[in-house]
Enzyme design. Sequence first.
Site, PDB file in Angstrom:
ATOM      1  CG  HIS A 246      -2.054   0.942   1.118  1.00 50.88           C
ATOM      2  ND1 HIS A 246      -1.978   2.261   1.495  1.00 50.88           N
ATOM      3  CD2 HIS A 246      -3.302   0.747   0.624  1.00 50.88           C
ATOM      4  CE1 HIS A 246      -3.150   2.834   1.238  1.00 50.88           C
ATOM      5  NE2 HIS A 246      -3.967   1.947   0.716  1.00 50.88           N
ATOM      6  CD  GLU A 305      -8.616  -3.745  -3.839  1.00 52.83           C
ATOM      7  OE1 GLU A 305      -9.715  -4.201  -3.505  1.00 52.83           O
ATOM      8  OE2 GLU A 305      -8.481  -2.808  -4.640  1.00 52.83           O
TER       9      GLU A 305
HETATM   10  N1  COA Z   1       4.131  -7.515  -4.539  1.00 53.61           N
HETATM   11  C1  COA Z   1       5.451  -7.515  -4.714  1.00 53.61           C
HETATM   12  N2  COA Z   1       6.232  -6.413  -4.595  1.00 53.61           N
HETATM   13  C2  COA Z   1       5.613  -5.267  -4.296  1.00 53.61           C
HETATM   14  C3  COA Z   1       4.236  -5.196  -4.110  1.00 53.61           C
HETATM   15  C4  COA Z   1       3.482  -6.383  -4.232  1.00 53.61           C
HETATM   16  N3  COA Z   1       2.156  -6.392  -4.060  1.00 53.61           N
HETATM   17  N4  COA Z   1       3.883  -3.930  -3.811  1.00 53.61           N
HETATM   18  C5  COA Z   1       5.024  -3.214  -3.837  1.00 53.61           C
HETATM   19  N5  COA Z   1       6.059  -4.027  -4.123  1.00 53.61           N
HETATM   20  C6  COA Z   1       7.463  -3.635  -4.236  1.00 53.61           C
HETATM   21  C7  COA Z   1       7.751  -2.993  -5.579  1.00 53.61           C
HETATM   22  O1  COA Z   1       8.108  -3.939  -6.537  1.00 53.61           O
HETATM   23  C8  COA Z   1       8.889  -2.081  -5.214  1.00 53.61           C
HETATM   24  O2  COA Z   1      10.066  -2.852  -5.120  1.00 53.61           O
HETATM   25  P1  COA Z   1      11.469  -2.286  -5.696  1.00 53.61           P
HETATM   26  O3  COA Z   1      11.696  -1.006  -4.925  1.00 53.61           O
HETATM   27  O4  COA Z   1      12.422  -3.370  -5.393  1.00 53.61           O
HETATM   28  O5  COA Z   1      11.220  -2.038  -7.154  1.00 53.61           O
HETATM   29  C9  COA Z   1       8.556  -1.603  -3.809  1.00 53.61           C
HETATM   30  O6  COA Z   1       7.719  -2.625  -3.257  1.00 53.61           O
HETATM   31  C10 COA Z   1       7.821  -0.287  -3.789  1.00 53.61           C
HETATM   32  O7  COA Z   1       6.772  -0.325  -4.728  1.00 53.61           O
HETATM   33  P2  COA Z   1       6.041   0.976  -5.269  1.00 53.61           P
HETATM   34  O8  COA Z   1       5.387   0.641  -6.585  1.00 53.61           O
HETATM   35  O9  COA Z   1       6.912   2.152  -5.193  1.00 53.61           O
HETATM   36  O10 COA Z   1       4.920   1.170  -4.169  1.00 53.61           O
HETATM   37  P3  COA Z   1       3.633   2.041  -4.322  1.00 53.61           P
HETATM   38  O11 COA Z   1       3.413   2.719  -3.023  1.00 53.61           O
HETATM   39  O12 COA Z   1       3.685   2.924  -5.518  1.00 53.61           O
HETATM   40  O13 COA Z   1       2.539   0.919  -4.609  1.00 53.61           O
HETATM   41  C11 COA Z   1       0.659  -0.438  -4.629  1.00 53.61           C
HETATM   42  C12 COA Z   1       1.423   0.655  -3.864  1.00 53.61           C
HETATM   43  C13 COA Z   1      -0.647  -0.753  -3.896  1.00 53.61           C
HETATM   44  C14 COA Z   1       0.315   0.060  -6.025  1.00 53.61           C
HETATM   45  C15 COA Z   1       1.530  -1.711  -4.720  1.00 53.61           C
HETATM   46  O14 COA Z   1       1.839  -2.172  -3.436  1.00 53.61           O
HETATM   47  C16 COA Z   1       0.898  -2.818  -5.573  1.00 53.61           C
HETATM   48  O15 COA Z   1       1.038  -2.803  -6.800  1.00 53.61           O
HETATM   49  N6  COA Z   1       0.179  -3.790  -4.923  1.00 53.61           N
HETATM   50  C17 COA Z   1      -0.479  -4.819  -5.659  1.00 53.61           C
HETATM   51  C18 COA Z   1      -1.827  -4.331  -6.222  1.00 53.61           C
HETATM   52  C19 COA Z   1      -2.844  -4.125  -5.126  1.00 53.61           C
HETATM   53  O16 COA Z   1      -3.024  -4.947  -4.232  1.00 53.61           O
HETATM   54  N7  COA Z   1      -3.577  -2.983  -5.240  1.00 53.61           N
HETATM   55  C20 COA Z   1      -4.626  -2.633  -4.301  1.00 53.61           C
HETATM   56  C21 COA Z   1      -4.201  -1.481  -3.458  1.00 53.61           C
HETATM   57  S1  COA Z   1      -5.345  -1.154  -2.144  1.00 53.61           S
END
Ligand code: COA
Length: 362
Positions: A246, A305
């Site tokens: 998140h 989710e």
């Molecule tokens: N699975 C695996 N790795 C994950 C991850 C996940 N669900 N969520 C984040 N990471 C990792 C990223 O790959 C990244 O790693 P890196 O720095 O080695 O490249 C790091 O964590 C940071 O990710 P980032 O995209 O900067 O985080 P964010 O704050 O922008 O993303 C979400 C938040 C929710 C978009 C992200 O956690 C995600 O894509 N989750 C899966 C989709 C989901 O469940 N969405 C519903 C949200 S309520």
Amino acid sequence: MKNGLEDVVAAETQLSDVDGDAGRLIIRGVSLDRLVEHATYEQTAALLLDGFFDRPITAADLQARLGKARVEVFAHVAALDDALVALPPTDAVRALIARLFDGEDFDTAILLLAASAVFLPAVLRLRDGKTPVAPNPSLSQSADILAMLTASLPSPEQVAALDAYLVTISDHGLNASTFASRVIASTKAGLTSSVLAAISALKGPLHGGAPGPVLDMLDAVGSAENAQVWLGQALDRGERLMGFGHRVYRVRDPRADALKGALKPLAASGQVDPGRFGLAEAVEQAALAILKQRKPDRPLDVNVEFYTALLLDALKFPRDAFTGVFAIGRTVGWIAHAREQALEGRLIRPRSVYVGPMPQAA
Ligand code: COA
């Protein structure tokens, strides 16, 4: 410049507070766990909307008005043609909402709250070759949604579970869709425009589009024994584990436990597939362990989710409709934020840093 506006404060709000370090969500002065335990959808909607329109708003008044509004918007279901029904359900619902008039008053707000609740079950039934079921204005919003979906009266446990879901996701700080709603509201375009923009933001898999893929993941994992290997291979392929991580929470998303709790009465009365519930718990444990090992610097925990997927599946919503159900619940938050922005905020107009080429000297 902060990529993704991370940690940038862009609004003052009295609607909700997300404390990502403590894993705490407050909705208008009430903590989420208390709200889910004690408030219905209508009470939560009244809590969020009161003070933003030209009249006091009570839950009883809201329930009566929502019933009438559901009947009123049902007339728009006739506009669903084959091309719209063939779209992903959230897109079809969005197209029908775009037919509603735009305004900033309470009547517009009520119609919008009723609209997705009526349109989504109608779209799903038409897609399955069934006739849409007319709303019953005497039911609560949650009971009527389920009745319109299945053409039968839902059980008390099913109504309570959907109500808990709608309360849990009613508002959540300045997430992408709520920000979109406030940007539109800041131009004074109207509540319908705000809600349309918010739905468009919500449908992306990084925001509200993840619960369907959570079920796909559980199906692909198949068994608790396979979880560790499957999840490891998914991460090796560079995939993200749906239902984890998140932008704000660095600990467990409090909404995950609210929904897990809401699933228990359904499970106790045999209305959740016990195999799937057990598999989900095993996948959750395996995912937390592997994420900790693979991403030691980034705390990644369960988000809303994950258990949304199980709850909506148990209520017989098809997985490609999960985002549409999310929209039904979040519409009240979008409207409250839009009104707050329109009443108290200024036109939202940030600046960008130009990094393109400069004109050639003559
Ligand atoms: N699975 C695996 N790795 C994950 C991850 C996940 N669900 N969520 C984040 N990471 C990792 C990223 O790959 C990244 O790693 P890196 O720095 O080695 O490249 C790091 O964590 C940071 O990710 P980032 O995209 O900067 O985080 P964010 O704050 O922008 O993303 C979400 C938040 C929710 C978009 C992200 O956690 C995600 O894509 N989750 C899966 C989709 C989901 O469940 N969405 C519903 C949200 S309520």
